[in-house]
Design a protein around this motif. Structure first.
Motif, PDB file in Angstrom:
ATOM      1  N   UNK A   1       0.826  -1.216   0.000  1.00  0.00           N
ATOM      2  CA  UNK A   1       0.000   0.000   0.000  1.00  0.00           C
ATOM      3  C   UNK A   1       0.859   1.264   0.000  1.00  0.00           C
ATOM      4  N   UNK A   2       2.173   1.071   0.087  1.00  0.00           N
ATOM      5  CA  UNK A   2       3.072   2.217   0.083  1.00  0.00           C
ATOM      6  C   UNK A   2       3.141   2.893   1.447  1.00  0.00           C
ATOM      7  N   UNK A   3       2.768   2.180   2.471  1.00  0.00           N
ATOM      8  CA  UNK A   3       2.816   2.735   3.841  1.00  0.00           C
ATOM      9  C   UNK A   3       4.071   2.241   4.558  1.00  0.00           C
ATOM     10  N   UNK A   4       4.448   2.998   5.560  1.00  0.00           N
ATOM     11  CA  UNK A   4       5.553   2.571   6.428  1.00  0.00           C
ATOM     12  C   UNK A   4       4.953   1.620   7.469  1.00  0.00           C
ATOM     13  N   UNK A   5       5.515   0.435   7.607  1.00  0.00           N
ATOM     14  CA  UNK A   5       4.997  -0.552   8.559  1.00  0.00           C
ATOM     15  C   UNK A   5       5.045  -0.015   9.992  1.00  0.00           C
ATOM     16  N   UNK A   6       5.957   0.907  10.272  1.00  0.00           N
ATOM     17  CA  UNK A   6       6.063   1.489  11.613  1.00  0.00           C
ATOM     18  C   UNK A   6       4.839   2.325  11.964  1.00  0.00           C
ATOM     19  N   UNK A   7       4.076   2.676  10.979  1.00  0.00           N
ATOM     20  CA  UNK A   7       2.885   3.492  11.248  1.00  0.00           C
ATOM     21  C   UNK A   7       1.713   2.635  11.741  1.00  0.00           C
ATOM     22  N   UNK A   8       1.830   1.330  11.631  1.00  0.00           N
ATOM     23  CA  UNK A   8       0.766   0.433  12.118  1.00  0.00           C
ATOM     24  C   UNK A   8       1.024   0.199  13.603  1.00  0.00           C
ATOM     25  N   UNK A   9       0.178   0.824  14.432  1.00  0.00           N
ATOM     26  CA  UNK A   9       0.346   0.808  15.887  1.00  0.00           C
ATOM     27  C   UNK A   9       0.362  -0.623  16.442  1.00  0.00           C
ATOM     28  N   UNK A  10      -0.546  -1.450  15.969  1.00  0.00           N
ATOM     29  CA  UNK A  10      -0.637  -2.826  16.475  1.00  0.00           C
ATOM     30  C   UNK A  10       0.623  -3.631  16.156  1.00  0.00           C
ATOM     31  N   UNK A  11       1.216  -3.358  15.017  1.00  0.00           N
ATOM     32  CA  UNK A  11       2.448  -4.034  14.635  1.00  0.00           C
ATOM     33  C   UNK A  11       3.583  -3.638  15.578  1.00  0.00           C
ATOM     34  N   UNK A  12       3.649  -2.372  15.917  1.00  0.00           N
ATOM     35  CA  UNK A  12       4.686  -1.890  16.835  1.00  0.00           C
ATOM     36  C   UNK A  12       4.492  -2.479  18.241  1.00  0.00           C
TER      37      UNK A  12
END
Length: 148
Positions: free
Chosen positions: A108-119
């Motif tokens: 999707x062209x997003x930074x994975x760090x922006x996904x709160x649940x992933x962090x």
């Protein structure tokens, strides 16, 4: 008979009598010593019997305590095994989901760090991994102790 000869025989008889008395006195002393020894040995027999009974009781108590410890260890092992099974599921799910979300974010062209649940998952998983290792060590010590 000659009176002097009678004196000699009389004296010899007296000395022989004294020798017999002295010999009987020595024999009586030895018998008394043996009586004392027998008394001590009888007390020792009683003491050994009591020590054996006390040791048997202590052994039974120790066996009962060890059995209780083993039962507790088995119960604890069963509980901890359930925790490990949960960890195994977390491990598989964590790897699958974090990879999937990271790939989706990239697509999707997003930074994975922006996904709160992933962090959050990336912070929690190492803690769980470290605790699982510690629990494994503790359980190993418990098993080693129980085996000895």
């Amino acid at each position: 008979m000659n009176p002097q000869l009678n004196k000699v025989f009389s004296k010899l008889a007296k000395e022989n009598n004294l020798t017999e008395l002295a010999s009987e006195k020595v024999e009586l002393g030895v018998i008394q010593d043996l009586d004392k020894l027998n008394s001590k040995m009888e007390k020792s027999v009683t003491a050994f019997k009591k020590a054996i009974e006390d040791t048997k009781k202590a052994t039974q108590k120790a066996k009962a305590a060890m059995q209780k410890m083993m039962d507790n260890a088995e119960d604890d092992w069963d509980k901890q095994d359930k925790v490990f099974k949960t960890y195994d599921k977390f491990d598989n799910d964590y790897k699958r989901l974090t990879n999937e979300i990271s790939k989706m974010a990239k697509d999707l062209g997003l930074d994975a760090k922006s996904v709160k649940q992933l962090q959050t998952a990336k912070k929690l998983y190492p803690q769980i991994d470290k605790l699982a290792t510690k629990l494994d060590t503790e359980m190993g010590e418990l098993l080693d102790y129980a085996a000895n």
